[in-house]
Structures are given as structure tokens and as C-alpha cells.
Scaffold this active site. Structure first.
Site, PDB file in Angstrom:
ATOM      1  N   ASP A  84     -21.901  12.643  -3.602  1.00  0.00           N
ATOM      2  CA  ASP A  84     -23.325  13.575  -2.504  1.00  0.00           C
ATOM      3  C   ASP A  84     -23.313  15.491  -2.769  1.00  0.00           C
ATOM      4  O   ASP A  84     -23.255  15.365  -1.983  1.00  0.00           O
ATOM      5  CB  ASP A  84     -23.233  12.583  -1.460  1.00  0.00           C
ATOM      6  CG  ASP A  84     -23.336  11.363  -1.338  1.00  0.00           C
ATOM      7  OD1 ASP A  84     -24.439  10.416  -1.465  1.00  0.00           O
ATOM      8  OD2 ASP A  84     -22.966  10.570  -1.678  1.00  0.00           O
ATOM      9  N   ASP A 123     -24.754  10.235  -6.337  1.00  0.00           N
ATOM     10  CA  ASP A 123     -25.984  11.407  -5.953  1.00  0.00           C
ATOM     11  C   ASP A 123     -25.630  12.951  -6.451  1.00  0.00           C
ATOM     12  O   ASP A 123     -24.569  13.701  -5.506  1.00  0.00           O
ATOM     13  CB  ASP A 123     -26.028  11.561  -4.808  1.00  0.00           C
ATOM     14  CG  ASP A 123     -26.796   9.986  -4.247  1.00  0.00           C
ATOM     15  OD1 ASP A 123     -26.595   9.573  -4.906  1.00  0.00           O
ATOM     16  OD2 ASP A 123     -27.015   9.460  -2.944  1.00  0.00           O
ATOM     17  N   ASN A 166     -28.247   6.884  -5.814  1.00  0.00           N
ATOM     18  CA  ASN A 166     -30.042   6.100  -5.724  1.00  0.00           C
ATOM     19  C   ASN A 166     -30.656   7.420  -6.042  1.00  0.00           C
ATOM     20  O   ASN A 166     -31.802   7.207  -6.733  1.00  0.00           O
ATOM     21  CB  ASN A 166     -29.746   5.719  -4.243  1.00  0.00           C
ATOM     22  CG  ASN A 166     -29.380   6.511  -3.196  1.00  0.00           C
ATOM     23  OD1 ASN A 166     -28.294   7.090  -3.395  1.00  0.00           O
ATOM     24  ND2 ASN A 166     -30.122   7.098  -2.186  1.00  0.00           N
ATOM     25  N   HIS A 188     -26.875   3.854   5.863  1.00  0.00           N
ATOM     26  CA  HIS A 188     -26.748   2.539   4.985  1.00  0.00           C
ATOM     27  C   HIS A 188     -25.827   1.660   5.415  1.00  0.00           C
ATOM     28  O   HIS A 188     -25.345   1.347   4.784  1.00  0.00           O
ATOM     29  CB  HIS A 188     -26.190   3.645   4.210  1.00  0.00           C
ATOM     30  CG  HIS A 188     -27.079   4.793   3.409  1.00  0.00           C
ATOM     31  ND1 HIS A 188     -28.112   4.567   2.660  1.00  0.00           N
ATOM     32  CD2 HIS A 188     -26.801   6.128   3.157  1.00  0.00           C
ATOM     33  CE1 HIS A 188     -28.379   5.833   2.657  1.00  0.00           C
ATOM     34  NE2 HIS A 188     -27.862   6.331   2.896  1.00  0.00           N
ATOM     35  N   HIS A 196     -22.501   7.996  -1.006  1.00  0.00           N
ATOM     36  CA  HIS A 196     -23.590   7.843  -0.200  1.00  0.00           C
ATOM     37  C   HIS A 196     -24.374   7.973   1.098  1.00  0.00           C
ATOM     38  O   HIS A 196     -25.048   8.081   1.267  1.00  0.00           O
ATOM     39  CB  HIS A 196     -23.628   5.513  -0.548  1.00  0.00           C
ATOM     40  CG  HIS A 196     -25.161   5.450  -0.409  1.00  0.00           C
ATOM     41  ND1 HIS A 196     -26.358   6.165  -0.417  1.00  0.00           N
ATOM     42  CD2 HIS A 196     -25.734   3.810  -0.019  1.00  0.00           C
ATOM     43  CE1 HIS A 196     -27.775   5.500  -0.831  1.00  0.00           C
ATOM     44  NE2 HIS A 196     -27.043   4.462   0.026  1.00  0.00           N
ATOM     45  N   VAL A 197     -22.910   7.759   1.899  1.00  0.00           N
ATOM     46  CA  VAL A 197     -22.980   7.999   3.419  1.00  0.00           C
ATOM     47  C   VAL A 197     -22.634   9.500   3.788  1.00  0.00           C
ATOM     48  O   VAL A 197     -21.239   9.699   3.482  1.00  0.00           O
ATOM     49  CB  VAL A 197     -22.287   7.084   4.701  1.00  0.00           C
ATOM     50  CG1 VAL A 197     -21.707   7.468   5.251  1.00  0.00           C
ATOM     51  CG2 VAL A 197     -22.137   5.265   3.800  1.00  0.00           C
ATOM     52  N   HIS A 198     -23.394  10.387   4.400  1.00  0.00           N
ATOM     53  CA  HIS A 198     -23.288  11.904   4.533  1.00  0.00           C
ATOM     54  C   HIS A 198     -22.135  12.578   5.744  1.00  0.00           C
ATOM     55  O   HIS A 198     -22.122  12.017   6.697  1.00  0.00           O
ATOM     56  CB  HIS A 198     -24.193  12.240   4.470  1.00  0.00           C
ATOM     57  CG  HIS A 198     -24.887  12.178   2.914  1.00  0.00           C
ATOM     58  ND1 HIS A 198     -26.725  12.338   3.615  1.00  0.00           N
ATOM     59  CD2 HIS A 198     -25.283  11.585   1.905  1.00  0.00           C
ATOM     60  CE1 HIS A 198     -27.024  11.913   2.107  1.00  0.00           C
ATOM     61  NE2 HIS A 198     -26.666  11.386   0.939  1.00  0.00           N
TER      62      HIS A 198
END
Length: 429
Positions: free
Chosen positions: A144, A171, A204, A303, A330-332
Site C-alpha cells: 500500500d 496497492d 483493490n 476491512h 490492504h489494512v493500513h
């Protein structure tokens, strides 16, 4: 390199978690970055250069020019070697990309620095270092990324690390349909991505589908970040969204899975994964690593359970194959779990690590569920990156480096023992 522990399967090092928590203040958001084309660039100047592995002995070199030109790489001593490839463009609504050049080198020697130059432009020269063909071997891991000042801080810390290959669990640019941001991202990461192999999978934010107007998914991602899914016809996945590769002379097998490619029974991804794991059964590498985007285990409010369907479909396959570590994004935030299978601690399951904290513009995921699950061993909402140093056939050192006031601080550190070296786990198979 520190000596691996002899008695404990997983020994937590570094500072006291309580002391770290008391001393640390969570960072504030920072501004977005946009990297324009250099003022002195012409329409044939190579830009957005990045390299990736093609087998263990070759590299794919990708770059973009505004106008079309020769897809040629000259490399080696006095640029005495050369390889040719092809170029292509893509369109997205009213945007048309530059010419994306794709060249695969000839055979390269391990642990060697190669100078190279691209196309007809000799003003911009680059260098890359090939990975070693044996252990020890070090991965940098960051997810990310995006394009903020925190991204810049993370990239600076990565630049100071002597890693061999970077793994990015999805990401990348956060372009989110604004295609010039893909160009900016390519320029932002070029100093690092042009010098070490970057191996990525989609997240995503790479989907970029607009019903009716832009119905095809992953258009920019697939055009710009081509991975070695078809490097060997015998093992080809048939899709740039999922693939695998070996490093360190086959001692480490890395499986890059697609969280946003279908994974159910009978789908190409599941069928390919079954065949890939069957090949592992015959040759048994010392380490097996998997990379996904949406985590299968997550105690953050962000998420929640978005990876659950994929976990139910594929987790047993990875467990039976004795995968050692699963990296996710995904999870920041950062979170490290125990060895786990089917929701519970299991000494023969993989260590799950969420590292979606590269520096994206959406900020940190600061809300965790209480109480902390017993399988969650360390969690913190901070920007940073990780390093996975495989020391030998039995031990690897994982460290997570927090971006603490622009200094990379080792906040979490743990030794991991390979499951291939554990007789009990092999008998249990």
C-alpha cells in the site's frame, strides 16, 4: 548477522512492547506527492524504469518513453551485451499511455552489479544488482505504497537497506483511474525499482473498472507491471494476476496470489495453485512464502473479513504445503500473528503478517478490536516497511521498521524456523 536461536521456534527480540508504546507517538498525515517528468527530458528519454525477475538468471527491464523508439537494453562491461524486446501502449478513457518497453536480458551472473542503458538514450545510465543464488537472502516487504510524503520516507529507508528482492502485496500507485498518477508513481519509485527486482501483486486500487465506460479490470497494472507468470511454459499461470518464482537457487519458493482474481474450485487460479504446490511436494524447497493483498487474519476494524472468502477457499492448500509466512497488505497498519490455521494457533501453520503501511494517502487504520486476539502477537498503526532475511535452511529473521520521525526504527523483530526443517510438521502432513 545475528545468530539464530537454538531452542525457541519463535523468539521475540527488540525492545519491550510496553516501553515502545509509551515512547511512540503515531504520525500525522502528510501531503501528496506528484513527480513530473524531468525538465531536461525529451520524448525518447527513458523514465519509470523498473526491473523484475524472469527465472533466476534473467531480468525484465521495463521503461516508458513519450514517443516510440527502440526497445533495446545495453548492459554489462562497457555495455557490451544487448537484448531487444517490444513496446506497447494502452488507452484508458481519454488517456493514452506512453510507449511501455519490455525487454528480457540474457543470462546474468548472481550477486553482480550490471550497468545498463535503454533505447537510444545514453545520457541516463542505470545499474542493477542481481540476487544471490544461495542463502542468505533478504526480501524487503512493503504494501500500500501510494504517493505521499510518508511514502517518500519509506522509500528512503528502503534505499538504505541492502535487500535482494522487494515484495509488494498490492496497492501500488493509488492512481484510482487518474492515469497520470501511474506515471508519477513510476518516476517516484524508479531510483529503487530500477536497481533491485520488484515483485508485485495486485490490490483493490489496481482494479480501476468503470461499468460501461471502462469495463476491463487492471488495464494499467497489467500494461505497466508485467510479472513472470509465463516465464516457463511448464509452470505458467496464464495470468499476470498470480504467479510464483524461485530464488536462492530454489531454496525459497514465493507464491504471489491474486485477491481480486477468482479463486474458487475450478477457477484458473485455484487449478494453477494446486499444480504449483504439487511441484513443491516433489522437490521440497527449504522455505515457502505466499503474498496476498486482503489479509486472512486481521484484528483491525478496517476491512474486517474481506479476505475470509479467499481464506476458506485456499488456506487448507497452503497449510498442507507447509507455507512458512503469508504477507498481506490492504489494512493500513502493521500486525503480526502467531503460526495459525483455521483461526487457531497451530505450530505447523504459516506466520501471517499484515504490512499495508507503506504511506498511502488514505492514512492509517488506527482502530483495533479489543481485546487483542491471542493469535495476534504485535499490532501497531504506523507507517513502515519490513525485511525478511532468510539466514539459512532453518532460520529467518523478520524485522518491522517503523517510520518514527523519518527514522527507520526496529519496532518488532522475531526469528522464524522453517517448517521444512521441523520433522513433526512433515510427519503431520
Amino acid at each position: 548477522m545475528a545468530s539464530p536461536p537454538s531452542a525457541l521456534r519463535v523468539a521475540v527480540l527488540a525492545c519491550s512492547l510496553l516501553a515502545c508504546a509509551l515512547a511512540y507517538r503515531r504520525p500525522q498525515p502528510r501531503g501528496a506527492l506528484f513527480v513530473p517528468l524531468a525538465d531536461d527530458a525529451d520524448r525518447l528519454t527513458p523514465q519509470q524504469v523498473h526491473v523484475s525477475l524472469v527465472g533466476e538468471d534473467r531480468m525484465r527491464i521495463t521503461w516508458i518513453t513519450e514517443d516510440d523508439g527502440p526497445s533495446v537494453v545495453e548492459y554489462g562491461s562497457q555495455f557490451s551485451l544487448n537484448a531487444t524486446g517490444s513496446s506497447d501502449t494502452y488507452s484508458y478513457l481519454l488517456y493514452r499511455s506512453g510507449h511501455i518497453h519490455d525487454v528480457v536480458t540474457g543470462l546474468l551472473s548472481p550477486s553482480t552489479v550490471y550497468d545498463y542503458r535503454l533505447g537510444t538514450n545514453s545520457a541516463r545510465n542505470f545499474s542493477l544488482k542481481t540476487p544471490p543464488k544461495s542463502l542468505p537472502f533478504e526480501f524487503a516487504v512493503v504494501g500500500d505504497l501510494g504517493q505521499t510524503e510518508w511514502t517518500g520516507s519509506t522509500l528512503n529507508h528502503l534505499a538504505a537497506a541492502d535487500y535482494d528482492v522487494l515484495l509488494l502485496p498490492g496497492d501500488l500507485s493509488y492512481a484510482d483511474m487518474e492515469q497520470p498518477l501511474w506515471d508519477s508513481f513510476g518516476r517516484l519509485v524508479e531510483p529503487l525499482a530500477s536497481s533491485r527486482p520488484w515483485m508485485v501483486t495486485q490490490g483493490n486500487h489496481e482494479i480501476e473498472r468503470i461499468p460501461l465506460l471502462q469495463p476491463k479490470k487492471f488495464v494499467a497494472y497489467e500494461a505497466r507491471w508485467r510479472m513472470p507468470y509465463d516465464a516457463d511454459p511448464a509452470t505458467s499461470s496464464g495470468s499476470n494476476l498470480f504467479y510464483s518464482f524461485d530464488v536462492a537457487g530454489g531454496a525459497i519458493h514465493v507464491i504471489m496470489l491474486g485477491s481480486y482474481a477468482d479463486f474458487h474450485t475450478g477457477t484458473p487460479q485455484r487449478s494453477w495453485l494446486a499444480a504449483d504446490l504439487a511441484r513443491l511436494e516433489r522437490r521440497r524447497p527449504q522455505w515457502v512464502v505466499a503474498v496476498i493483498h486482503a489479509p486472512w487474519y486481521n484484528s483491525n476494524d478496517a476491512h474486517r473479513e474481506e479476505g475470509e472468502e479467499m481464506r476458506q477457499a485456499l488456506e487448507a492448500m497452503l497449510y498442507e504445503a507447509r507455507v512458512d509466512v503469508v504477507f498481506a497488505g490492504h489494512v493500513h497498519a502493521y500486525e503480526r500473528f502467531d503460526r495459525v490455521f483455521n483461526g487457531s494457533s497451530d505450530l505447523c501453520g504459516p506466520v501471517h503478517i499484515t504490512i499495508g503501511d507503506g504511506g498511502n494517502r488514505e492514512g492509517l487504520a488506527t482502530q483495533y478490536r479489543d481485546p487483542q486476539p491471542a493469535i495476534s502477537l504485535f499490532r501497531e498503526a504506523s507507517f513502515g516497511h519490513g525485511r525478511f532475511k532468510v539466514a539459512n535452511a532453518t532460520h529467518a529473521l523478520w524485522t518491522w521498521h517503523r517510520n518514527d520521525d523519518d527514522v527507520a526504527v526496529t519496532a518488532d523483530q522475531v526469528w522464524i524456523t522453517s517448517l521444512a526443517s521441523d520433522p513433526a510438521c512433515q510427519r503431520k502432513r
